[in-house]
Design a protein around this motif. Structure first.
Motif, PDB file in Angstrom:
ATOM      1  N   GLN A 291       0.955  -1.157  -0.105  1.00  0.00           N
ATOM      2  CA  GLN A 291      -0.004   0.049  -0.051  1.00  0.00           C
ATOM      3  C   GLN A 291       0.986   1.134   0.153  1.00  0.00           C
ATOM      4  OE1 GLN A 291      -2.650  -0.433   3.420  1.00  0.00           O
ATOM      5  NE2 GLN A 291      -3.880  -2.045   2.424  1.00  0.00           N
ATOM      6  N   TRP A 292       0.972   1.842  -1.169  1.00  0.00           N
ATOM      7  CA  TRP A 292       2.049   2.978  -1.291  1.00  0.00           C
ATOM      8  C   TRP A 292       1.125   4.082  -1.025  1.00  0.00           C
ATOM      9  CZ3 TRP A 292       6.930   3.053  -2.409  1.00  0.00           C
ATOM     10  CH2 TRP A 292       7.668   1.973  -2.951  1.00  0.00           C
ATOM     11  N   SER A 293       1.659   5.347  -0.208  1.00  0.00           N
ATOM     12  CA  SER A 293       1.123   6.641  -0.060  1.00  0.00           C
ATOM     13  C   SER A 293       2.445   7.635  -0.206  1.00  0.00           C
ATOM     14  CB  SER A 293       0.370   6.681   0.953  1.00  0.00           C
ATOM     15  OG  SER A 293       1.266   6.439   2.245  1.00  0.00           O
TER      16      SER A 293
ATOM     17  N   VAL B 253       5.849   6.318   1.162  1.00  0.00           N
ATOM     18  CA  VAL B 253       5.662   5.214   2.032  1.00  0.00           C
ATOM     19  C   VAL B 253       5.018   3.914   1.533  1.00  0.00           C
ATOM     20  CG1 VAL B 253       4.787   4.602   4.424  1.00  0.00           C
ATOM     21  CG2 VAL B 253       5.546   7.007   3.878  1.00  0.00           C
ATOM     22  N   VAL B 254       5.711   2.773   1.924  1.00  0.00           N
ATOM     23  CA  VAL B 254       4.820   1.617   1.401  1.00  0.00           C
ATOM     24  C   VAL B 254       4.731   0.664   2.650  1.00  0.00           C
ATOM     25  CG1 VAL B 254       7.062   0.486   0.679  1.00  0.00           C
ATOM     26  CG2 VAL B 254       4.774  -0.477  -0.104  1.00  0.00           C
TER      27      VAL B 254
ATOM     28  N   VAL C 140       5.132  -3.873   8.758  1.00  0.00           N
ATOM     29  CA  VAL C 140       6.383  -3.471   8.052  1.00  0.00           C
ATOM     30  C   VAL C 140       6.018  -2.171   7.130  1.00  0.00           C
ATOM     31  CG1 VAL C 140       6.107  -5.249   6.308  1.00  0.00           C
ATOM     32  CG2 VAL C 140       8.310  -4.118   6.699  1.00  0.00           C
ATOM     33  N   GLN C 141       6.925  -1.263   7.104  1.00  0.00           N
ATOM     34  CA  GLN C 141       6.784  -0.317   5.980  1.00  0.00           C
ATOM     35  C   GLN C 141       8.270   0.417   5.588  1.00  0.00           C
ATOM     36  OE1 GLN C 141       4.682   3.202   7.742  1.00  0.00           O
ATOM     37  NE2 GLN C 141       6.581   4.309   8.488  1.00  0.00           N
ATOM     38  N   ASP C 142       8.472   0.626   4.601  1.00  0.00           N
ATOM     39  CA  ASP C 142       9.576   1.380   4.038  1.00  0.00           C
ATOM     40  C   ASP C 142       9.358   2.914   3.667  1.00  0.00           C
ATOM     41  OD1 ASP C 142      10.871  -1.136   4.049  1.00  0.00           O
ATOM     42  OD2 ASP C 142      10.461  -1.376   1.887  1.00  0.00           O
TER      43      ASP C 142
END
Length: 592
Positions: free
Chosen positions: A478-480, A507-508, A515-517
């Protein structure tokens, strides 16, 4: 067997006997990227032959033995990595076995991103109340038509360890299914040594003649020079196989490997091997469990206590991810733990001393409460090791006087099953495959480990170029973008074309919020005007923000600075005929 009478031209009579049955196997050994060994036994001596090819109906290549024997082993070489080959087993005059389920997989390259599938069977060499049969059939139903890369045995592969027992307790139950198409590696248990200390000293047991293992680093790792312990690589995984029951002379007396971690040759090799590997994943197999409250008690049994105190620190120091264990005839799976070398009451008193804060959950990664995947890195350091006791693929039973061990997330007693895991690049997913009804199965425990995820990166992109952002983890996406409100995507990778002079954040995260990058993308080169207007209007600038003292600017349009305003830039260049209009008491301050 059949005997034929042959009548010659002069009436002489001779006989020839042709083997009619394979009595053991075939089974697959010593698999590498380019070679495999196929072993089998026949009822009478014959010259064995393996024919093979990339399809079941075109076995165009072959290898034959040099001499007649009943114990056959053919090494097939010159293969292509990460390929499925089909094969037939026979003699130089006839085919004894052939079919679409006679196949093997060559090992993938070290950089493969594909999923590696591994089945582990502990204490499988006995069939009480049909548990061995039921567990086998449940796993076969679970895997369906998907090939298993590796079939790993965790010891007590036969009760007891003589050759006839191996035939009845191991080969006959498995040789028509898993054995003929899954690469087999094993460690010995106490029953493979017939629970005999003399045999532990001299190693004169059928186990070592039945199996072929890579003792000379044929499949990676450091050469051990012995079948008692060895290692091998498979894709991104380094496997270490240990012997906890056999002994070696150390300082004049027979000693198991946990008795002397300085001088025992197995421990010397273990340290060298773990220090040398560069693989992302490190997984160890041995029979005796350092933590168990099943059929065996790790609090009181000396060999289990010694392994916990002497061997676990070595494994954890080198960043071993998972340790596979048997001996206790149940299923037990721990948190990722470290430094828990004393009694289980130490853990109960203060769990936070023995597990990192992010490892407090179940690891099931299924959306249930407190179930986020465990996270680690590829570094060789202490960061939490999962200990799995999976000793109920054949033997079954537990001590009802014992309660669950507190380091365990899941404890399942009187539950026959096998342990399965797959590794896809930097993600490991594991499952306990318990038989439910004969041939059916239930997944009664699962966990996920992710490596090198949850990254924060700042990336600078040259003017006029794009950049691909890729999530560090494998899941859903889920990208934003907090700086670009209209941005969204659901693929693992996205392509960004940053405006010159811009700074944007992307942000994904996964849908379970585990978990996020975070990526900060900077468009390098001078920020330039998109239209004429007020300096303090972000839409005037290509970076969609007001310039600062670190920005180089290119004015392509007339820009005005309001009265009594000081503005900043590192450097300003002007297109022909373009100028900056300064209001009353307005000032441009240049850092350069």
């Amino acid at each position: 067997m059949r005997t034929f009478l042959l009548f010659g031209y002069f009436g002489a009579i001779c006989t020839t006997t042709i083997a009619q049955t394979i009595t053991r196997g075939p089974y697959l050994q010593m698999g590498t990227q380019t070679a495999v060994s196929i072993r089998w036994r026949t009822d009478i001596p014959t010259v064995g032959k393996i024919s093979y090819g990339l399809s079941a109906d075109n076995l165009s290549a072959s290898v034959s033995e040099a001499a007649s024997t009943t114990e056959h082993e053919v090494r097939v070489t010159g293969l292509t990595s990460d390929s499925q080959y089909f094969y037939s087993v026979g003699t130089t005059t006839q085919v004894l076995q052939q079919g679409s389920d006679n196949y093997f997989l060559t090992a993938p390259s070290a950089t493969t991103k594909r999923k590696i599938r591994v089945a582990s069977f502990g204490d499988c060499g006995i069939n009480p109340i049909n548990n061995q049969t039921n567990v086998r059939d449940a796993f076969l139903n679970f895997r369906g038509n998907t090939p298993t890369d590796l079939w790993m045995l965790i010891g007590d592969n036969s009760y007891d360890g003589d050759d006839p027992a191996f035939q009845v307790n191991f080969f006959e139950p498995y040789q028509t299914n898993l054995m003929k198409n899954s690469m087999l590696f094993a460690v010995p248990g106490n029953h493979d040594y017939s629970n005999n200390t003399t045999l532990a000293d001299n190693h004169n047991i059928p186990y070592f003649s039945i199996f072929s293992f890579p003792t000379n680093a044929e499949a990676g790792g450091v050469a051990s020079g012995t079948k008692e312990w060895y290692s091998f690589d498979y894709g991104p995984i380094h496997f270490v196989m240990l012997d906890g029951f056999g002994t070696r002379p150390v300082n004049g007396s027979a000693a198991r490997f946990y008795a002397d971690t300085v001088n025992h040759p197995q421990v010397i090799w273990l340290k060298q091997d773990l220090a040398a590997t560069t693989k992302k994943w490190k997984i160890v197999y041995m029979h005796f469990p350092p933590y168990s409250q099943g059929a065996h008690n790790s609090e009181s049994e000396p060999e289990l206590v010694a392994i916990r105190q002497q061997i676990n620190p070595i494994l954890e120091r080198f960043g071993v991810d998972m340790v596979m264990l048997g001996h206790s005839h149940s299923y037990e799976r721990s948190y990722p733990i470290h430094d828990q070398y004393g009694s289980m009451s130490d853990f109960t008193a203060n769990p936070s001393l023995y597990r990192f804060p992010e490892d407090n959950g179940t690891g099931r990664y299924d959306g249930s409460d407190n179930s986020c995947a465990y996270k680690s890195t590829s570094e060789k350091k202490k960061q939490g090791t999962v200990y799995v006791v999976a000793g109920s693929a054949g033997a079954l039973g537990y001590n009802p006087a014992l309660g669950p061990h507190p380091v365990m997330v899941s404890t399942q007693r009187q539950a026959g099953g096998s342990f399965y895991f797959d590794v896809e690049d930097n993600r490991l997913d594991a499952k306990f495959i318990q038989y439910n009804t004969p041939s059916d199965y239930a997944i009664t425990d699962q966990f996920t480990v992710m490596k090198d995820v949850g990254l924060t990166q700042t990336l600078t992109v040259p003017a006029g170029q794009s950049i691909t952002l890729t999530a560090s983890y494998i899941s859903d996406y889920q990208w934003s973008s907090p700086t670009n409100g209209g941005f969204s995507a659901s693929t693992r990778s996205v392509v960004i074309n940053p405006p010159v002079g811009s700074t944007s954040t992307y942000v994904v995260r996964d849908s379970k919020n585990c978990v996020q990058d975070v990526f900060t993308v900077i468009g390098s080169g001078p920020m330039f005007t998109l239209k004429a207007g007020n300096w303090n209007d972000p839409t005037v600038w290509s970076g969609n923000r007001i310039p600062t003292s670190t920005d180089e600017l290119q004015l392509k349009h007339i820009v005005s600075v309001p009265d009594n305003t000081q503005v900043h830039a590192l450097k300003v260049s002007y297109d022909p005929g373009i100028k900056l209009q300064l209001g009353t008491q307005a000032k441009l301050s240049l850092a350069n």
